[in-house]
Design an enzyme around this catalytic site. Structure first.
Site, PDB file in Angstrom:
ATOM      1  CG  ASP A  96      -2.380   0.868   1.211  1.00 14.02           C
ATOM      2  OD1 ASP A  96      -3.417   0.247   0.690  1.00 14.02           O
ATOM      3  OD2 ASP A  96      -2.069   2.697   1.116  1.00 14.02           O
TER       4      ASP A  96
ATOM      5  CG  ASP B 152       1.923   5.206  -6.495  1.00 16.29           C
ATOM      6  OD1 ASP B 152       1.193   4.937  -6.658  1.00 16.29           O
ATOM      7  OD2 ASP B 152       1.995   6.539  -6.311  1.00 16.29           O
TER       8      ASP B 152
ATOM      9  CG  ASP C 290      -9.911  -4.185  -1.074  1.00 13.85           C
ATOM     10  OD1 ASP C 290     -10.748  -3.932  -2.126  1.00 13.85           O
ATOM     11  OD2 ASP C 290      -9.997  -3.689   0.093  1.00 13.85           O
TER      12      ASP C 290
ATOM     13  CE  LYS D 256     -11.475  -1.457  -3.824  1.00 16.70           C
ATOM     14  NZ  LYS D 256     -11.978  -1.552  -2.093  1.00 16.70           N
TER      15      LYS D 256
HETATM   16  C1  LIG Z   1     -11.042  -0.269   0.639  1.00 19.42           C
HETATM   17  S1  LIG Z   1      -9.294   0.492   0.835  1.00 19.42           S
HETATM   18  C2  LIG Z   1      -8.291  -1.253   1.214  1.00 19.42           C
HETATM   19  C3  LIG Z   1      -7.985  -1.844   2.474  1.00 19.42           C
HETATM   20  C4  LIG Z   1      -7.645  -3.102   2.781  1.00 19.42           C
HETATM   21  N1  LIG Z   1      -7.821  -3.862   1.260  1.00 19.42           N
HETATM   22  C5  LIG Z   1      -8.497  -3.825   3.940  1.00 19.42           C
HETATM   23  O1  LIG Z   1      -8.062  -5.572   3.946  1.00 19.42           O
HETATM   24  O2  LIG Z   1      -7.722  -3.793   4.788  1.00 19.42           O
HETATM   25  C6  LIG Z   1      -7.877   1.426  -0.345  1.00 19.42           C
HETATM   26  C7  LIG Z   1      -6.475   1.408  -0.553  1.00 19.42           C
HETATM   27  O3  LIG Z   1      -5.871   1.454  -1.353  1.00 19.42           O
HETATM   28  C8  LIG Z   1      -4.698   1.936  -1.353  1.00 19.42           C
HETATM   29  N2  LIG Z   1      -4.311   2.700  -2.721  1.00 19.42           N
HETATM   30  C9  LIG Z   1      -5.443   3.565  -3.501  1.00 19.42           C
HETATM   31  N3  LIG Z   1      -4.132   4.320  -4.339  1.00 19.42           N
HETATM   32  C10 LIG Z   1      -2.861   2.797  -3.799  1.00 19.42           C
HETATM   33  C11 LIG Z   1      -2.026   3.382  -5.225  1.00 19.42           C
HETATM   34  N4  LIG Z   1      -1.888   3.776  -5.928  1.00 19.42           N
HETATM   35  N5  LIG Z   1      -0.538   2.469  -4.648  1.00 19.42           N
HETATM   36  C12 LIG Z   1      -1.254   2.035  -3.729  1.00 19.42           C
HETATM   37  N6  LIG Z   1      -2.092   1.576  -2.391  1.00 19.42           N
HETATM   38  C13 LIG Z   1      -3.240   2.595  -3.104  1.00 19.42           C
HETATM   39  C14 LIG Z   1      -5.469   3.365   0.209  1.00 19.42           C
HETATM   40  O4  LIG Z   1      -4.139   3.665  -0.097  1.00 19.42           O
HETATM   41  C15 LIG Z   1      -6.349   2.387   0.525  1.00 19.42           C
HETATM   42  O5  LIG Z   1      -5.179   1.493   1.751  1.00 19.42           O
END
Ligand SMILES: C[S@@+](CC[C@H](N)C(=O)[O-])C[C@H]1O[C@@H](n2cnc3c(N)ncnc32)[C@H](O)[C@@H]1O
Length: 204
Positions: free
Chosen positions: A76, A94, A119, A159
């Site tokens: 993440d 990222d 996700d 997702k």
């Molecule tokens: C719905 S939450 C995930 C919940 C997690 N899967 C759980 O089981 O608790 C979505 C996540 O996507 C991450 N995210 C969004 N853009 C991202 C990127 N470019 N690279 C890595 N992570 C990213 C966000 O930081 C966030 O933590």
């Protein structure tokens, strides 16, 4: 900032309460549990990579399924609170940057994954067109990463939100994987239109 309505709904949410009781960091854990019940994606000893894994509910659910002989790499852009589970490796990256595949392969000692879960979601603006495009960018990027990180015969769980472009992604998945399904998880929030592509039997 979450709205007042979101906070009220979250308080009443039975999955959220259950997650707390069962030691999961988030209710998202139940989405993988449901996918596992329906499609049997994982077995003990498997390697799992999760993109967009913070705070870690799905990674914890995966860790319980694969057991101590398996491994979960949780990725993440946000910094994780350290995991107590010894079979989870957390990486702060990222996924839109170029180094994700090489960093994950480095911690896996060159091995590829049995299952890649994405996700990942953007920070939502409430402007539907913007949110849908940003979500699609993350879903498509996750599909591309899976091309390098998932082993032959492995699976993905990605997702997505419904939009025109998603049909193109479904085509790509059907080309690369033997079986492609859609899962609308029971643990999805009432206000969400998310679903997951489940694609199994990677052809290469
Ligand atoms: C719905 S939450 C995930 C919940 C997690 N899967 C759980 O089981 O608790 C979505 C996540 O996507 C991450 N995210 C969004 N853009 C991202 C990127 N470019 N690279 C890595 N992570 C990213 C966000 O930081 C966030 O933590």
């Amino acid at each position: 900032m979450p709205t007042r309505r979101w906070i009220e709904e979250a308080k009443r949410d039975p999955y959220r309460r259950r997650a707390r009781e069962e030691g999961y960091r988030s209710r998202a854990a139940y989405k993988l549990e449901e996918a596992q019940r329906r499609f049997g994606l994982l077995k003990r000893g498997d390697i799992v990579v999760e993109l967009g894994a913070w705070p870690g509910g799905i990674a914890q659910a995966a860790s319980r399924i694969v057991g101590p002989e398996g491994l979960v790499v949780a990725v993440d852009v946000r910094e994780f609170k350290p995991f107590e589970e010894e079979n989870i490796i957390a990486l702060q990256l990222d996924i839109l940057e170029d180094n994700v595949v090489s960093e994950v392969l480095r911690v896996l000692g060159g091995k590829r994954a049995d299952l890649l879960i994405s996700d990942a979601s953007p920070r939502f603006t409430g402007i539907r067109d913007v949110d849908v495009i940003r979500q699609y960018e993350l879903t498509l990027r996750s599909y591309e990463i899976a091309g390098s990180l998932v082993k032959r015969n492995g699976s993905v769980m990605l997702k997505a939100f419904d939009c025109e472009e998603v049909m193109e992604l479904a085509e790509k998945l059907r080309r690369d994987y033997a079986v492609v399904k859609r899962l609308v998880p029971q643990a999805r929030r009432k206000t969400s239109s998310e679903f997951y592509f489940i694609a199994m039997g990677k052809r290469f």
